[in-house]
Design a protein around this motif. Structure first.
Motif, PDB file in Angstrom:
ATOM      1  N   ARG A   1      55.539 -28.338  13.611  1.00  0.00           N
ATOM      2  CA  ARG A   1      54.802 -27.244  14.268  1.00  0.00           C
ATOM      3  C   ARG A   1      54.114 -26.348  13.240  1.00  0.00           C
ATOM      4  N   ILE A   2      54.752 -26.162  12.087  1.00  0.00           N
ATOM      5  CA  ILE A   2      54.133 -25.409  10.989  1.00  0.00           C
ATOM      6  C   ILE A   2      53.700 -26.442   9.951  1.00  0.00           C
ATOM      7  N   ARG A   3      52.416 -26.724   9.923  1.00  0.00           N
ATOM      8  CA  ARG A   3      51.900 -27.809   9.092  1.00  0.00           C
ATOM      9  C   ARG A   3      51.403 -27.273   7.749  1.00  0.00           C
ATOM     10  N   ILE A   4      52.358 -26.962   6.864  1.00  0.00           N
ATOM     11  CA  ILE A   4      51.983 -26.473   5.537  1.00  0.00           C
ATOM     12  C   ILE A   4      52.479 -27.383   4.430  1.00  0.00           C
ATOM     13  N   GLY A   5      53.043 -28.534   4.788  1.00  0.00           N
ATOM     14  CA  GLY A   5      53.617 -29.440   3.802  1.00  0.00           C
ATOM     15  C   GLY A   5      52.583 -29.897   2.778  1.00  0.00           C
ATOM     16  N   MET A   6      52.862 -29.628   1.519  1.00  0.00           N
ATOM     17  CA  MET A   6      51.973 -30.030   0.432  1.00  0.00           C
ATOM     18  C   MET A   6      51.913 -31.554   0.370  1.00  0.00           C
ATOM     19  N   LYS A   7      50.742 -32.078   0.156  1.00  0.00           N
ATOM     20  CA  LYS A   7      50.539 -33.522   0.045  1.00  0.00           C
ATOM     21  C   LYS A   7      50.375 -33.915  -1.419  1.00  0.00           C
ATOM     22  N   TYR A   8      50.779 -35.132  -1.738  1.00  0.00           N
ATOM     23  CA  TYR A   8      50.638 -35.643  -3.099  1.00  0.00           C
ATOM     24  C   TYR A   8      49.184 -36.042  -3.345  1.00  0.00           C
ATOM     25  N   HIS A   9      48.684 -35.693  -4.530  1.00  0.00           N
ATOM     26  CA  HIS A   9      47.361 -36.127  -4.988  1.00  0.00           C
ATOM     27  C   HIS A   9      47.457 -36.490  -6.466  1.00  0.00           C
ATOM     28  N   ASP A  10      46.753 -37.528  -6.866  1.00  0.00           N
ATOM     29  CA  ASP A  10      46.777 -37.960  -8.266  1.00  0.00           C
ATOM     30  C   ASP A  10      46.299 -36.883  -9.228  1.00  0.00           C
ATOM     31  N   TYR A  11      45.418 -35.998  -8.771  1.00  0.00           N
ATOM     32  CA  TYR A  11      44.879 -35.014  -9.699  1.00  0.00           C
ATOM     33  C   TYR A  11      45.961 -34.058 -10.232  1.00  0.00           C
ATOM     34  N   TYR A  12      47.093 -33.925  -9.541  1.00  0.00           N
ATOM     35  CA  TYR A  12      48.191 -33.126 -10.084  1.00  0.00           C
ATOM     36  C   TYR A  12      48.674 -33.735 -11.406  1.00  0.00           C
ATOM     37  N   LEU A  13      48.707 -35.058 -11.455  1.00  0.00           N
ATOM     38  CA  LEU A  13      49.123 -35.737 -12.686  1.00  0.00           C
ATOM     39  C   LEU A  13      48.068 -35.608 -13.782  1.00  0.00           C
ATOM     40  N   TRP A  14      46.796 -35.628 -13.403  1.00  0.00           N
ATOM     41  CA  TRP A  14      45.719 -35.465 -14.394  1.00  0.00           C
ATOM     42  C   TRP A  14      45.765 -34.064 -15.000  1.00  0.00           C
ATOM     43  N   ILE A  15      46.063 -33.068 -14.185  1.00  0.00           N
ATOM     44  CA  ILE A  15      46.202 -31.701 -14.698  1.00  0.00           C
ATOM     45  C   ILE A  15      47.383 -31.631 -15.665  1.00  0.00           C
ATOM     46  N   LEU A  16      48.496 -32.258 -15.300  1.00  0.00           N
ATOM     47  CA  LEU A  16      49.663 -32.295 -16.185  1.00  0.00           C
ATOM     48  C   LEU A  16      49.310 -32.960 -17.513  1.00  0.00           C
ATOM     49  N   LEU A  17      48.609 -34.069 -17.460  1.00  0.00           N
ATOM     50  CA  LEU A  17      48.203 -34.757 -18.692  1.00  0.00           C
ATOM     51  C   LEU A  17      47.328 -33.853 -19.558  1.00  0.00           C
ATOM     52  N   ALA A  18      46.408 -33.134 -18.947  1.00  0.00           N
ATOM     53  CA  ALA A  18      45.545 -32.215 -19.697  1.00  0.00           C
ATOM     54  C   ALA A  18      46.371 -31.111 -20.359  1.00  0.00           C
ATOM     55  N   ILE A  19      47.358 -30.577 -19.644  1.00  0.00           N
ATOM     56  CA  ILE A  19      48.225 -29.538 -20.213  1.00  0.00           C
ATOM     57  C   ILE A  19      48.991 -30.095 -21.412  1.00  0.00           C
ATOM     58  N   LEU A  20      49.539 -31.298 -21.269  1.00  0.00           N
ATOM     59  CA  LEU A  20      50.284 -31.915 -22.367  1.00  0.00           C
ATOM     60  C   LEU A  20      49.404 -32.125 -23.601  1.00  0.00           C
TER      61      LEU A  20
END
Length: 140
Positions: free
Chosen positions: A101-120
């Motif tokens: 009923r409360i549709r706020i669940g975060m979805k997985y996207h590959d770009y989260y990993l690309w951001i992590l790689l850039a930070i590293l």
């Protein structure tokens, strides 16, 4: 019913949280810190150069001790992953408990990993450039 990536990450998240709590209790009982049981960076020890993960153990220790700013200074990727995983687990739990009923669940996207790689890469590059050009050593 087919399991989605979010379902698998949700189970993994709870498993990691349970293991983290067990580790924290174990370390507290033995009066140890995370740095006491994990070896230092092997690359740094043998070459004197920082790897992309250098500072991660101290950052995790600081974050788990309630010092997010200090954690960020040790290694920003730890805070990034902590915030990302924290919001994922909270939002998915709210959506699941509310039965959608409360549709706020975060979805997985590959770009989260690309951001992590850039930070590293940035973290490692900046630390090694500081050392190479100005001789500024940041404890590994």
């Amino acid at each position: 019913m087919k399991k989605t990536t979010e379902d698998q990450l949700y189970v993994l998240g709870w498993s990691i949280l349970a293991l983290t709590v067990c580790l924290a209790v174990f370390l507290n009982v033995l009066h140890l810190s995370l740095s006491d049981i994990l070896p230092g960076c092997i690359l740094y020890r043998f070459t004197g150069w920082y790897c992309p993960g250098c500072g991660g153990t101290r950052a995790l220790s600081a974050l788990l001790s309630g010092h997010p700013v200090q954690s960020f200074l040790y290694h920003p990727a730890v805070d990034y992953v902590g915030i990302l995983c924290g919001w994922f687990m909270v939002s998915q739990t709210i959506e699941r408990v509310s039965q959608g009923r409360i549709r706020i669940g975060m979805k997985y996207h590959d770009y989260y990993l690309w951001i992590l790689l850039a930070i590293l890469i940035l973290h490692c590059g900046i630390r090694n450039i500081l050392k190479l050009l100005w001789g500024i050593e940041i404890p590994a």
